[in-house]
Scaffold this active site. Structure first.
Site, PDB file in Angstrom:
ATOM      1  N   SER A 183      -5.707  -3.447   3.273  1.00  0.00           N
ATOM      2  CA  SER A 183      -5.382  -2.574   2.063  1.00  0.00           C
ATOM      3  C   SER A 183      -3.862  -2.284   1.589  1.00  0.00           C
ATOM      4  O   SER A 183      -3.157  -1.963   0.773  1.00  0.00           O
ATOM      5  CB  SER A 183      -5.758  -1.300   2.038  1.00  0.00           C
ATOM      6  OG  SER A 183      -7.569  -1.434   1.460  1.00  0.00           O
TER       7      SER A 183
ATOM      8  N   SER B  30      -6.471  -1.990  -1.427  1.00  0.00           N
ATOM      9  CA  SER B  30      -6.833  -0.904  -2.491  1.00  0.00           C
ATOM     10  C   SER B  30      -5.511  -0.165  -2.945  1.00  0.00           C
ATOM     11  O   SER B  30      -5.540   0.367  -4.129  1.00  0.00           O
ATOM     12  CB  SER B  30      -7.433   0.163  -1.640  1.00  0.00           C
ATOM     13  OG  SER B  30      -7.063   0.276  -0.763  1.00  0.00           O
TER      14      SER B  30
ATOM     15  N   LYS C 255       0.156   6.901  -2.417  1.00  0.00           N
ATOM     16  CA  LYS C 255      -1.338   6.248  -2.872  1.00  0.00           C
ATOM     17  C   LYS C 255      -1.839   7.532  -2.953  1.00  0.00           C
ATOM     18  O   LYS C 255      -1.838   8.387  -1.508  1.00  0.00           O
ATOM     19  CB  LYS C 255      -1.594   5.345  -1.659  1.00  0.00           C
ATOM     20  CG  LYS C 255      -2.936   5.043  -1.886  1.00  0.00           C
ATOM     21  CD  LYS C 255      -3.497   4.062  -0.643  1.00  0.00           C
ATOM     22  CE  LYS C 255      -4.246   3.287  -1.099  1.00  0.00           C
ATOM     23  NZ  LYS C 255      -5.340   2.833   0.204  1.00  0.00           N
TER      24      LYS C 255
END
Lengths: 475, 96
Positions: free
Chosen positions: A178, A154, A79
């Site tokens: 997330s 996210s 990420k």
């Protein structure tokens, strides 16, 4: 031709050791999938230029049987809010568009030692603020199961990358869901570890009392392997748990008892998700689990508490982006003018909204009535969970109240926030939770995966893995 | 509780964010809605009889000063990320 979508880490490791294929070939297959799929899906923001070199180094280690682990040569996605020295890290924001990490996050350092191969950095909502990646400054990540829908967020890029075979597994971060929510939307497994179990050194901070790095993979065992590699005390993170404080919590209760907070789940949930959840309960019963009704009287206030604490912490954390030391600088008329111009040009609307909301909550007159009160209620919610865990060894809920939604469907911020209704309480308590695929629901022609969330007491990731393995019939 | 233009301007100023008139309108409506939603916590009783379970896992982490790294070994790498430098300093506009 290696089918990445059918390969888990254990199998890949065996093939690498047996010489059936090399780490270079494994990485090449991921790159091939990315070249085919990523233009449409937009899971990756960058593919690193040294993948094959790193994979060749892993092959050398495997050949010489030197310093190898189960993760040696395994391709992973990151990420884009985790610092990897010498690589760009943007947090999905224009304000860090040209930023290069000056050091390695502890999780990166640990995975490098294991010989893992990092494929690239994946898309996210700006500063991890969102549930759909629509808040990314670099475009939305589409759901591999339906291009009209979001991958979740996210950590949407990481979940989508694993789902389409762009990596064997990935790292995400979870502040209010997330990791778990996009894992559920993309039909993969996502773990939010116990707060303090995994070092956050080198993770770009949002809500510091909530943030935790967690793995995303196709199987329980993939997620477990990565969790074991990245957890542990770290002197660089003051919220990292010491070994002597990692003692197992919860009373000695029957391992196979699971609690369901029915009052909380029945409210405002999609019909298909509800049906799927009831099927999951039946399945667990047939596997020998005892299902028990529990009450968590204050859990319904979790989202309100979260949207006080998180913006307060985020507004403080994001004060560092001032255009002075790193990142974007936009010239203003004077020094303070530089701040205003830089933050106006660098931040997207959701980030501005949360900074201003947090500033409001922390201002005099509201601090006691909102921020302190929210922290007190947070403790009440925690207490409800502690009490529940004296009766059951795990709690289950659906991961999300509805399957993946359409791009641009949620135009009002509150409706977006409600997508995290089941995941947010867990971050408030600091307990570990996992989302596992629990089936498919139909939306027109689209077949969308949905997830089951399992929650355990602090430091009891083992319970999550055991139930998950039973549920998914994993060896 | 309403959040009017003046309040939004004040928050933007405290947050060091310049906002346009269009953003002002949208943000004041959004922040008002969110604030109204979170205000439900005012109604909740938060008196805990038993708070022994709280925070026992976390202790304040302190250490003695000492063993600094060698001066200057990170300077070049870190200054490379700064928008504007002069020699080994970050340059900003004059403050006074």
């Amino acid at each position: 031709m290696i089918d990445i979508k059918k390969l888990d880490i254990k199998m890949a490791n065996k093939h690498l050791i047996d010489g059936d294929f090399s780490a270079v070939e494994l990485a090449e297959n991921c790159i091939k999938n990315i070249q085919e799929k990523n233009l449409k899906i937009n899971a990756y923001l960058e593919i690193y230029d040294d993948i094959l070199k790193k994979a060749a180094e892993a092959d050398d280690k495997i050949k010489n049987k030197k310093d190898i682990s189960i993760l040696t040569g395994i391709p992973l996605a990151l990420k884009d809010n985790i610092l990897y020295q010498g690589k760009r890290v943007t947090a999905g924001s224009k304000i860090l568009e040209n930023y290069t990490a000056t050091y390695d996050a502890t999780v990166i350092k640990k995975l490098k030692e294991e010989g893992a191969v990092f494929i690239g950095r994946t898309n996210l909502d700006e500063f991890a603020m969102g549930s759909s990646t629509e808040n990314s400054a670099y475009g939305v990540t589409k759901n591999p199961y339906d291009m009209e829908r979001v991958a979740g967020g996210s950590s949407g890029g990481s979940a989508a990358a694993v789902a389409f075979g762009g990596a064997l597994a990935a790292l995400g971060s979870d502040t209010g869901g997330s990791v778990r929510q996009p894992a559920s939307f993309c039909g993969v497994v996502g773990l939010k570890p116990t707060y303090g179990a995994v070092s956050r050194y080198g993770l770009i901070a949002m809500g510091s009392s909530l943030d935790q790095i967690g793995p995303i993979g196709k199987t329980i065992s993939d997620v477990e392997i990565i969790f074991n590699a990245i957890e542990g005390n770290d002197k660089m993170d003051s919220t990292s748990l010491f070994e002597n404080r990692r003692q197992i919590s919860g009373k000695d209760i029957e391992e196979k008892s699971i609690g369901i907070p029915s009052d909380f789940i029945n409210d405002g949930i999609d019909k298909d998700i509800f049906e799927n959840f009831n099927d999951s309960i039946k399945k667990l019963k047939s596997l020998g689990y005892k299902i028990k009704e529990i009450t968590l009287p204050n859990i319904k206030h979790s989202l309100a508490v979260y949207y006080i604490i998180m913006p307060a912490e985020a507004s403080t954390n994001l004060a560092r982006f001032d255009g002075v030391r790193y990142g974007l600088r936009k010239e203003g008329a004077d020094m303070i003018g530089d701040y205003f111009e830089t933050r106006e040009a660098g931040f997207g609307i959701e980030v501005k909204r949360r900074i201003m909301l947090g500033t409001h909550i922390l201002s005099s007159g509201y601090y006691d009535a909102y921020y302190n009160k929210a922290n007190a209620v947070r403790n009440v919610i925690k207490y409800d969970f502690y009490k529940a865990f004296s009766e059951v060894s795990a709690i289950i809920t659906p991961t999300t109240p509805a399957p993946a939604f359409k791009i641009d469907e949620k135009s009002n911020p509150l409706s977006m926030y409600l997508a995290d209704i089941f995941t947010v309480p867990v971050n408030l308590t600091g307990m570990p939770a996992i989302s596992i695929p629990s089936g498919i629901v139909a939306r027109g022609k689209a077949k969308l995966p949905v997830g089951l969330q399992i929650i355990a007491p602090h430091m009891r990731e083992d319970i999550l893995f055991n139930i998950g393995r039973d549920f998914l019939a994993e060896k | 509780m309403g959040i009017d233009d003046k309040e939004i301007e004040k928050l933007a100023k405290l947050s060091r964010i310049k906002i346009t008139d269009a953003e002002k309108k949208k943000l004041s409506k959004d922040i008002e809605n969110i604030f109204e939603y979170v205000s439900e916590i005012q109604e909740i009783s938060s008196n805990l009889q038993d708070d022994n379970f709280l925070n026992s896992r976390f202790v304040n982490v302190m250490r003695e000063d000492g063993e600094p790294h060698k001066s200057g070994i990170y300077t070049e790498k870190i200054l490379k990320e700064a928008p504007d430098i002069e020699d080994n300093y970050i340059r900003v506009k004059k403050i006074l």
